[in-house]
Every structure is written in C-alpha cells, then in structure tokens.
Scaffold this active site. Structure first.
Site, PDB file in Angstrom:
ATOM      1  N   CYS A   1     -10.432  -5.231 -11.042  1.00 30.46           N
ATOM      2  CA  CYS A   1      -9.415  -4.245 -10.670  1.00 30.46           C
ATOM      3  C   CYS A   1      -8.197  -5.007 -10.137  1.00 30.46           C
ATOM      4  O   CYS A   1      -8.255  -6.209  -9.892  1.00 30.46           O
ATOM      5  CB  CYS A   1      -9.932  -3.266  -9.632  1.00 30.46           C
ATOM      6  SG  CYS A   1     -10.423  -4.020  -8.074  1.00 30.46           S
TER       7      CYS A   1
ATOM      8  N   HIS B   1       0.807  -1.211   0.000  1.00 32.98           N
ATOM      9  CA  HIS B   1       0.000   0.000   0.000  1.00 32.98           C
ATOM     10  C   HIS B   1       0.844   1.267   0.000  1.00 32.98           C
ATOM     11  O   HIS B   1       0.408   2.298  -0.506  1.00 32.98           O
ATOM     12  CB  HIS B   1      -1.002  -0.055   1.156  1.00 32.98           C
ATOM     13  CG  HIS B   1      -2.018  -1.122   0.916  1.00 32.98           C
ATOM     14  ND1 HIS B   1      -1.822  -2.415   1.323  1.00 32.98           N
ATOM     15  CD2 HIS B   1      -3.188  -1.103   0.219  1.00 32.98           C
ATOM     16  CE1 HIS B   1      -2.850  -3.148   0.920  1.00 32.98           C
ATOM     17  NE2 HIS B   1      -3.675  -2.391   0.254  1.00 32.98           N
TER      18      HIS B   1
END
Length: 809
Positions: free
Chosen positions: A740, A426
């Site tokens: 995605c 992330h």
C-alpha cells in the site's frame, strides 16, 4: 449488580442519548443535572455530584447535584486539598470509602443532606491534560461500592466530562476564573479586539457606536472601489491532495484565525427587530444545527455524532443567549445585542491560556453569525453554509475535523496557510478521500490579499493566483478540462477481477480513510479493503472514541465490504498525526522518530485494548485482518499479541461474542525488520508494505519537509531492492504480502512490482481504475525483465530512465 467495567460503560452510553437530553433540557445546568441523574440511576446510586474547578477563585464549586440539596449548588466551595473532594483534586487519585464520615479528611457541610449516604466514590476528571473537576457518587454504607464499580465510574466520569467539554462548557466560563460581568460591554460602546486582512483601519479599544458604524460604511465602500482596481497576486504553494486536479477556480474567501469584526458588519444596520425575533432566531439556529448534524452523520458517522453538541448547548447557556436576551430587554436592538455579546466572548476565549478554551472563540463566532443571519434574512431556509458554498476558502491552520466540515459546507477547494508543515501528509489523505482540492502555503501575506475575488489554484505549477490574469485563467482551466476528458474512467469498463496479460490473478484492494468511501467499493468491484486507516476517527474528535463507538464504526466498514476481506490497521498516531486531547507533551511535540503508532498504543494500553475489543466484536461471523503499524522488532509483536490476548480475556469475562477468525499482520515500514522477516513470519500471518514510511526511514528523509523533498524518492535503488527482499521473504515463508502507499499508485512502478512477484495491491479509490488498467497491460514475463533491469540500476536517474523507456502508452 453486575461488577463489570465494560458492562457499565456500554450500558451508560446507550442510556446517555445526548440529543434527547439536550432537547429536553432548557438550560445547560438542567442538561448537566439530567446527565447526573442517568449516572446515578444506572449504578445505582442515591447521589451524583460534579464539582468544577474555578481557576479565578482557586476553588472547587459544587456545580450540580442529583440527590442532595440543590439550593447549595454554586454555594459550596472547597479549596484544593480541602475535604475528600479537594483531596482528590489535589492528588488526582480516586477514593473508594465504605464509611466516608470516619475518614479524617471528611468535611461535613451543613444543609447539604448527605449524612445518610456514607459510601463514597470520588474520581478526578481531566480533559486534554487540564484538571477540570471531580465527580462523586454516594449511597448507604450497607451498600458500599466495589473496586469494579470504581473502575466503571472513572470511565463514565471521563465520558461525562467529554460531553461537557464538547459542549464548550466548563460551565460557561465559570471554571475559567472570569465572572459573567467581566465578559461584558457597556451599552454605549462596542469593544473591538480582532482584525484581519479586510480590517484596514486598525480599529481597536472602545469606540462610539456611531463612529464604528461610519467606519463600517467606509470599509464597505472600499470593497466596492477595489473591484475596479484589480491586480494579480501570486503565491507559492504546495499541492497537498491525492487528487489529480490540475487547476480549479472560483470566488475566494479569505478567513484568518484572528476572528474578524468585519464578518458582523453587514448586520449592524438592521435594527428594526424585537425580542420575539431573537427567540425565533435561536429556534431556527437550533434546527439548522441539528439538520447539519444529521446530514454529516450520514456521511461521517465516526465523528459527527458529537461535533455540534457544543453549539447546541451554548445556545441553551444563560451566560450567552441569556445575556443577549437581557440586553434586548434593556432596549438594545437584537442585532447589536448579539454582536456585542458574541464579540465580547470571542475576545475572552481568545485570551485564554488553555488551547481547548481558545478554540471556543470560533464556535461562538459561528453561532453569532448564524443568529444574525436568522435574525435578518427573510429567507430563513438559507443557511450560513452558503457563505463558502462553491467558493475557495483560504484560511489558517486546520485540523482534520475542520477540513471535513468545510467539505460538507460546500467548499469548492481549501488553501491552508501554515508557517510550519503541520499534518500535511494526512490532511492530504483526508482531502483526497473527500475529493476536495487542497493546497498548503507558508506565505502568510496571502491573508492580506483581497477577499471575495477570483482565485485560481494551479496544482500543476503549485501556484495560487488572486485576481488572475484572464489569459492565465483560460490557459489553466483549458488544461484542466482536457485532463478531465482524458482521465475519465468509467468503472463499468474496468474488468474485475484483475489479471495480467498472461492470466496471472492480481488482487487489487482499496485503501479507506473514511466511512463514506465504502460506498464506492461495490461500484469499482474491489477485492476488498486492504488498509483501513483507523486513526482518522481519533484525529477528528476531541477525545478518545469509546469501545462502543469504534465497534459501530468497524461494524459498518466490515459490512460494507460485502463479505470480502477487510484489513484494519490499529491506531497509528504520532509524528505528523497529533491528537490535541492527549496531555502527554512529549507525544504532541514528538518527531516521526518519536512516540508513534505501536509505540503509542503499547504505552496507552487501555486505548489499545478498547480498539482491539471493538474490532473483534465487530467482525463476528466474518474474517478480519488486524495490522500492527510501525513494527521495528520481534519484541513489539509479541507484546502486542499479549495485549490482544488480554482483550479477548476481557471479552470472555463479559460473555461478549467476538470473532476467532482473524489474522494478524505487520506493516513493513521500518528498515530494521527487513533483516528479521523470517522470524517475524513465525509470529504473524501476513506482511503489508507501507511504502510511504519505508522510503522516508530508509532514506532518512522527512517526507513532509519541503527542504529535503527532492531526496524522497521510491525510485531509489535501495528502496527497490528492499521491496524485492520483503516480497521474497513472504514467498519463502508462504504468507501473503500486500503493498500500500503511493508507490503502488505510481503507474510507472507497476511493471517493477509485478516483476518482483507482488500479487496484492492496495490503492486509493481515486486511483483504483487506473491501477487495474495498468496491471492488465503487462505480462509477468515483460514485468520480470523490467524489474531485473531496475534491480541492477545504481542511481535514481538510471531507474527513472528505465521506467520511462518501458512505460506503455
């Protein structure tokens, strides 16, 4: 008086304009009193008080009060369990009393002046798991507080303490058990407690000022000599950015989390200054911080609002700037006074057992360097940010907020040194959104490499070079120039909408992590936002964002879509996405199989409700999609729908406008749901395949673990067949299916995805143009043939061979 929790908290947020209160408050104490005044007036209440826990004395101190005898501030002290306030601190349970004096726990305090105000509300307040104090509201008995007011007060109390914590307060160490005299330095000495790669001489303890100055000069001379003794240093790293950069080079700045003395060396000799110079430096520093705060808020409004509040209030804190000023009045040169006091506080903070206090060492260091810069630099407009502007920063572990801050300080690239793979995936997404080249290395020896030397980041071969050989530098940068030339895609040349060669409409949407990225939606002509990852505003803060803060953010994101579809994924934290302010130890140490995503929000239901209310309010007049992450069962969806119903019920109760034009979907990323997709299709409106998590759960591979990285592959036959099964189930149930994740951005996979019937891609803006171009190269007939070949493959090497053979130039 409206008895509504959300009404109070939103009304309070509007009144509490932090920047204005800071500007009009000369000291931290006055700022706190103004906050209490706002709280009291908004309920209304006659009295508002805050007691903070002093861990040294093991007592609660009346730190500030509005409406009572201010002369007793910091004089009233209560033991744990003593009186109503001490009892609340001990039990950590709120109190609501119509006549407090009748309660056996009531403890009258002479001279405080609270006899007339017998109706009590007392709430305990914690932050990041630390019990830090108690807040009290009082008014006349005949106007007793209600249960709804108590709920509102608990919310407001948390907001007030959030601002205190943001300020780095706990009133300037006073809640940490250390008096201001203990954080001090004798006039004739400098206390040294830190070292880094450049502090070669092991300076420690207390040394004479002249001796210290001599050592500073020796170190500076060593740096000059080192220029003539260049040696190439090589370090193994991991590419941790979604950008396609092959290489970048620039001057390297090595910064250790062990706060460095050498940062202050440059300023110690500049002593021909007076107190007026220090006052000007404080004013200039305040202006710089406000300017930077404004600049950041334009790019990153979801987190910048509060990020510098602590810096601004520390500048107003007598325990810091007041101490420096007193040293100057005693005859100590301003630069030395700033250095001594700053370093002393850095040392104190770094020794704290409380992580949130330890973090303040960096804040104090940053402020100290700013003050010194503004004291000694003639060109006052030159901000401290120039220290890393255009440079490659090599530093220890970073949080997302720090990475974003470095971007807007002008860093050219960032290398994170970490002994463990924390936040890798992330942090990578954030770096990609910021277009900031980013690498991670576990080789801590890089921190001992020479700073301020040429650094080369070779992303293609995952190597970091300090003082790279000239031939190597030329070769790598030549490759990078060639890549830039070949990959440069003009958005104007991208045909929108996107069709296959045989005219099948394919929707290509954008994955969004940061508000700033919405500026590029129109440029690329996207079909909308297929995935907004809502966790990032939570990850870059020091507390949960309020409903109102989320509402304003979501409103801007939805508006930026230009009326096109927007899909917001609800909070997906846990695993490698930690929230440092959550006190639940099991959450912040849990694995990817632990308290993640929907499991977290169903446990922390009020957080979930706030987010859902904010989304529904923000989408008035528009249609929004809500995605539930990491769903593994039908029960989770049904429970989430009950929470959504509760959010709407609360909005109805408040008379708030919200959209009914929303659709609800799930992320398909846990293999267990693939076998119950028909049942799930009865509960939701669409599927969204999250390939990153789906691959790691299906193959039992932690995608952030380098030791098993070679097992992580979306070319695995099981992955391909599962993707096909999900798309087929969506078609069978006549609901939308979007994909995605990195698989959709892998150009080799485009024909397979088209061939199994995928008609909706959601990709990062960095890869938007190349994805659209690749889709246009295939017909659905071609893609179907390739997909069938891949579905019949039995191992990864076979699928890779098929993909290579069918990749169009």
């Amino acid at each position: 008086m409206a008895e509504r929790v959300d009404y109070f908290s939103r009304k309070f947020e509007k009144k509490l304009k932090l920047e204005e209160l800071i500007a009009e408050s000369a000291t931290v104490e006055k700022f706190l009193k103004r906050v209490l005044e706002v709280v009291a007036n908004e309920f209304p209440a006659r009295v508002a008080s805050v007691y903070l826990w002093d861990d040294g004395e093991k007592k609660l101190l009346l730190t500030a009060t509005y409406g009572l005898n201010a002369e007793l501030e910091r004089k009233v002290k209560l033991k744990m369990g003593e009186g109503l306030v001490g009892h609340t601190m001990k039990t950590h349970k709120p109190l609501l009393l119509a006549k407090a004096s009748a309660d056996p726990l009531f403890l009258p305090i002479d001279g405080l002046g609270e006899e007339r105000y017998d109706a009590y509300m007392v709430v305990p307040v914690e932050f990041s798991g630390d019990k830090i104090g108690v807040m009290v509201l009082q008014r006349e008995t005949e106007n007793a507080f209600t249960e709804n007011e108590l709920k509102a007060f608990k919310e407001i109390g948390a907001q007030v303490m959030k601002h205190l914590k943001s300020a780095g307060l706990l009133l300037s160490l006073r809640g940490s058990g250390t008096t201001s005299e203990e954080v001090d330095i004798e006039d004739g000495s400098l206390e040294v407690g830190f070292s880094d790669a450049e502090d070669m001489y092991g300076v420690a303890g207390t040394i004479d000022s002249d001796e210290y100055t001599a050592q500073v000069k020796h170190r500076l001379l060593h740096r000059k000599l080192r220029k003539h003794m260049q040696q190439q240093y090589v370090f193994i790293a991991k590419k941790a950015t979604t950008a396609t950069t092959l290489a970048t080079q620039g001057e390297g700045v090595i910064r250790s989390k062990h706060v460095s003395l050498s940062d202050f060396d440059t300023f110690l000799g500049k002593t021909v200054l007076v107190e007026a110079d220090f006052v000007r430096a404080v004013k200039k520093t305040t202006e710089q911080i406000r300017k930077l705060q404004l600049s950041l808020s334009e790019h990153l409004s979801e987190w910048a609002h509060n990020i510098f509040v602590g810096h601004l209030l520390i500048l107003k804190d007598e325990a810091y700037t007041g101490k420096i000023r007193r040293r100057i009045e005693e005859g100590i040169a301003p630069t030395i006074a700033v250095t001594r006091v700053t370093r002393a506080y850095m040392r104190f903070f770094s020794k704290s057992n409380i992580p949130s206090i330890r973090e303040k060492a960096q804040d104090i260091k940053d402020l100290g360097l700013r003050l010194l810069k503004n004291l000694t630099t003639a060109e006052a407009e030159q901000d401290l940010e120039e220290n890393i502007k255009g440079k490659i920063l090599i530093t220890r572990d970073l949080y997302p907020s720090e990475l974003m801050f470095l971007k807007y300080q002008g860093a050219k690239a960032v290398v994170q040194v970490s002994s463990i793979n924390v936040l890798t995936s992330h942090m990578s997404l954030i770096a990609g959104s910021l277009k900031l080249p980013f690498m991670i290395t576990q080789d801590e020896s890089i921190l001992r490499a020479p700073s301020r030397e040429k650094v080369l980041l070779d992303f293609e071969n995952e190597r970091i070079y300090v003082c790279p050989a000239r031939d190597l530098l030329r070769t790598c940068m030549a490759r990078e120039r060639t890549r830039v030339k070949e990959e440069r895609i003009d958005p104007k040349r991208i045909k929108t909408p996107t069709y296959t060669q045989d005219g099948v409409r394919i929707k290509v949407l954008a994955n969004i992590n940061l508000l700033e990225e919405t500026r590029e939606l129109k440029k690329w002509g996207t079909d909308g936002i297929g995935l907004y990852r809502s966790e990032f505003p939570f990850m870059v803060r020091n507390t949960f964002p309020s409903e109102n803060e989320q509402y304003h953010l979501y409103k801007r994101i939805i508006s930026a879509s230009g009326g096109k579809e927007v899909a917001i994924r609800t909070l997906d934290v846990g695993g490698d996405k930690i929230l440092p302010y959550v006190s639940d130890h099991q959450f912040n140490t849990n694995s990817i199989l632990g308290l993640r995503a929907i499991r977290f929000t169903l446990k922390y239901r009020e957080v979930f409700i706030d987010q859902l209310k904010a989304i529904l309010r923000a989408a008035v007049g528009m249609r929004v999609k809500i995605i539930l992450p990491l769903i593994s069962s039908l029960e989770e969806v049904r429970e989430a729908k009950l929470v959504l119903a509760e959010a709407k019920k609360r909005l109805d109760h408040l008379g708030e406008l919200y959209t009914e034009e929303y659709s609800l979907g799930i992320m398909v990323e846990v293999p267990s749901v693939v076998w119950i997709l028909d049942e799930l299709a009865d509960e939701v409106d669409f599927f969204c395949i999250g390939t990153n998590d789906l691959v790691q759960y299906l193959l039992a591979v932690d995608r952030n673990n380098d030791m098993v990285a070679n097992f992580y592959s979306h070319y695995h036959p099981s992955v391909l067949r599962m993707i096909k099964a999900v798309i087929t189930a969506a078609e069978r149930n006549e609901i939308q299916c979007t994909l995605c994740g990195q698989m959709g951005e892998d150009l080799q996979m485009i024909p397979f995805l088209l061939g199994v019937g995928l008609k909706r891609f959601s990709v990062s803006l960095a890869n938007y143009g190349s994805t659209c171009s690749a889709i246009e190269q295939y017909s659905t007939h071609q893609a179907t043939i390739i997909a069938n070949q891949l579905l019949n493959a039995s191992h990864v090497r076979e699928t890779e061979k098929i993909l290579q053979e069918n990749l169009l130039a």
